[in-house]
Scaffold this motif. Structure first.
Motif, PDB file in Angstrom:
ATOM      1  N   PRO A 298       8.408   2.883  36.355  1.00  0.00           N
ATOM      2  CA  PRO A 298       9.667   3.301  36.209  1.00  0.00           C
ATOM      3  C   PRO A 298      10.697   2.712  37.328  1.00  0.00           C
ATOM      4  O   PRO A 298      11.861   2.211  37.105  1.00  0.00           O
ATOM      5  N   LEU A 299      10.305   2.822  38.468  1.00  0.00           N
ATOM      6  CA  LEU A 299      10.762   2.467  39.784  1.00  0.00           C
ATOM      7  C   LEU A 299      11.076   1.063  39.874  1.00  0.00           C
ATOM      8  O   LEU A 299      12.343   0.514  40.024  1.00  0.00           O
ATOM      9  N   ARG A 300      10.074   0.472  39.392  1.00  0.00           N
ATOM     10  CA  ARG A 300      10.370  -1.179  39.406  1.00  0.00           C
ATOM     11  C   ARG A 300      11.425  -1.688  38.331  1.00  0.00           C
ATOM     12  O   ARG A 300      11.838  -2.664  38.419  1.00  0.00           O
ATOM     13  N   GLU A 301      11.206  -1.006  37.266  1.00  0.00           N
ATOM     14  CA  GLU A 301      12.185  -1.229  35.981  1.00  0.00           C
ATOM     15  C   GLU A 301      13.652  -1.117  36.665  1.00  0.00           C
ATOM     16  O   GLU A 301      14.462  -1.717  36.082  1.00  0.00           O
ATOM     17  N   ARG A 302      13.934   0.117  37.644  1.00  0.00           N
ATOM     18  CA  ARG A 302      15.091   0.209  38.151  1.00  0.00           C
ATOM     19  C   ARG A 302      15.497  -0.712  39.099  1.00  0.00           C
ATOM     20  O   ARG A 302      16.430  -0.511  39.894  1.00  0.00           O
ATOM     21  N   GLY A 303      14.607  -1.653  39.382  1.00  0.00           N
ATOM     22  CA  GLY A 303      14.837  -2.656  40.533  1.00  0.00           C
ATOM     23  C   GLY A 303      14.161  -2.491  41.772  1.00  0.00           C
ATOM     24  O   GLY A 303      14.230  -3.124  42.760  1.00  0.00           O
ATOM     25  N   ALA A 304      13.481  -1.511  42.113  1.00  0.00           N
ATOM     26  CA  ALA A 304      12.613  -1.382  43.222  1.00  0.00           C
ATOM     27  C   ALA A 304      11.506  -2.641  43.427  1.00  0.00           C
ATOM     28  O   ALA A 304      11.156  -2.965  42.436  1.00  0.00           O
ATOM     29  N   GLN A 305      11.317  -3.118  44.582  1.00  0.00           N
ATOM     30  CA  GLN A 305      10.485  -4.178  44.901  1.00  0.00           C
ATOM     31  C   GLN A 305       9.145  -3.406  45.489  1.00  0.00           C
ATOM     32  O   GLN A 305       9.037  -2.348  46.054  1.00  0.00           O
ATOM     33  N   LEU A 306       7.779  -4.129  45.174  1.00  0.00           N
ATOM     34  CA  LEU A 306       6.866  -3.673  45.773  1.00  0.00           C
ATOM     35  C   LEU A 306       5.964  -4.483  46.340  1.00  0.00           C
ATOM     36  O   LEU A 306       6.127  -5.805  46.465  1.00  0.00           O
ATOM     37  N   ALA A 307       5.449  -3.936  47.760  1.00  0.00           N
ATOM     38  CA  ALA A 307       4.630  -4.755  48.789  1.00  0.00           C
ATOM     39  C   ALA A 307       3.704  -3.952  49.099  1.00  0.00           C
ATOM     40  O   ALA A 307       3.302  -2.687  48.948  1.00  0.00           O
ATOM     41  N   ILE A 308       2.497  -4.476  49.602  1.00  0.00           N
ATOM     42  CA  ILE A 308       1.175  -3.929  50.158  1.00  0.00           C
ATOM     43  C   ILE A 308       1.363  -4.032  51.729  1.00  0.00           C
ATOM     44  O   ILE A 308       1.556  -5.174  52.187  1.00  0.00           O
ATOM     45  N   ASP A 309       1.169  -3.085  52.300  1.00  0.00           N
ATOM     46  CA  ASP A 309       1.445  -3.058  53.748  1.00  0.00           C
ATOM     47  C   ASP A 309       0.060  -3.433  54.347  1.00  0.00           C
ATOM     48  O   ASP A 309      -1.010  -3.129  53.399  1.00  0.00           O
TER      49      ASP A 309
END
Length: 315
Positions: A298-309
């Motif tokens: 849901p967060l990605r659908e609202r535009g959040a980007q995702l990365a792996i630290d």
């Protein structure tokens, strides 16, 4: 228990060495294993460690505890000093014949020694019981049990010190949370093509005693069960400053998998998800990737980007 001279072997030095090794391994089962070995070496029906707390409170028990109606947490109205060290026949011995525990628990023989902690405090008693008289118990057996009591005391000392350490750590983290004593610094991330700032990585800082790196603070919080709360507090502090930066600049948040799965994390990003880069840290193992994907969808659908630290990177 036959009531005649026992043919049990004397405790060996090898056996004592094994007991000492067990007491030093730090495991929660060490006392139980020591009780099992003590009961077998003395050929008794049950071995007990109890603490004095007004009554005698059973902390650990091994053997035929049902016969004596003993289990962890049982409270026996016996005060310090009520029982002698060695009783061959509890019913015939004038010192114990009229004690309620003798009649109610069906004790035949008893051998017990005090457990004293490192500061001399009397913690309780290590004792062994039999259903029938045992005339073969002797001073050697008492000495053997005293050695075991010292080992038990070492283990109790270790557990109490660890408990106190955890209490202090919990109090320290709780204090940071209650005072909202978390600072946030922002490290810019540049686009190498035109050297413009594309995001700011939020980094928590703790300017309170003891002065330690953020990774130590978060690790300690996790150990005492406050890891998610501390992460959420740091994230909340970072998001409160979002309006200080241009609309096109995102904030990168370091988030552990456990925190990402917490519903409160998603609630914090309501209305600002499109300005956030969620950096999943690899400090903790991901146990369920499907659950993590579901929580982040849901967060990605609202535009959040995702990365792996990076592995080992700090907050």
């Amino acid at each position: 228990m036959s009531g005649v001279a026992s043919t049990r072997p004397a405790p060996t030095l090898e056996g004592l060495a094994e007991l000492a090794r067990l007491s030093l391994d730090g495991s929660s089962e060490a006392i139980e294993r020591i009780l099992s070995l003590a009961r077998a070496a003395l050929d008794m029906d049950v071995a007990v460690v109890g603490a004095f707390d007004g009554d005698f409170v059973v902390q650990a028990v091994d053997g035929e505890n049902e016969w004596f109606d003993l289990e962890v947490g049982s409270r026996i109205p016996v005060e310090q000093g009520d029982l002698p060290t060695l009783v061959h026949d509890a019913v015939a011995d004038v010192r114990t014949a009229d004690l309620p525990i003798t009649r109610e628990s069906g004790i035949g023989a008893y051998i017990g020694v005090p457990i004293r902690l490192w500061d001399g405090t009397l913690y309780g008693t290590l004792c062994c019981l039999s259903r029938s008289p045992e005339p073969s118990l002797n001073v050697r057996d008492v000495r053997f049990l005293r050695v075991l009591a010292e080992i038990v005391a070492d283990q109790v000392d270790r557990e109490q010190l660890e408990s106190e350490k955890r209490r202090l750590e919990w109090s320290r983290i709780r204090g940071v949370l209650d005072r909202d004593d978390i600072d946030v610094e922002f490290q810019p991330v540049f686009d190498l093509d035109d050297c413009t700032i594309v995001s700011l990585e939020a980094l928590a800082r703790f300017w309170t005693e003891p002065m330690r790196s953020p990774s130590v603070w978060f690790a300690e919080a996790t150990e005492v069960g406050l890891g998610v709360e501390l992460e959420l507090a740091a994230i909340r502090s970072a998001l409160q400053r979002l309006d200080e930066f241009p609309p096109g600049v995102a904030i990168a948040l370091n988030v552990s998998p456990t925190t990402a799965l917490d519903s409160r994390f998603g609630e914090l990003l309501v209305g600002v998800a499109d300005r956030v880069v969620i950096e999943i840290t690899e400090h903790a193992q991901v146990d369920d990737y499907d659950a993590l994907r579901t929580a982040l969808a849901p967060l990605r659908e609202r535009g959040a980007q995702l990365a792996i630290d990076d592995v080992g990177a700090g907050f």
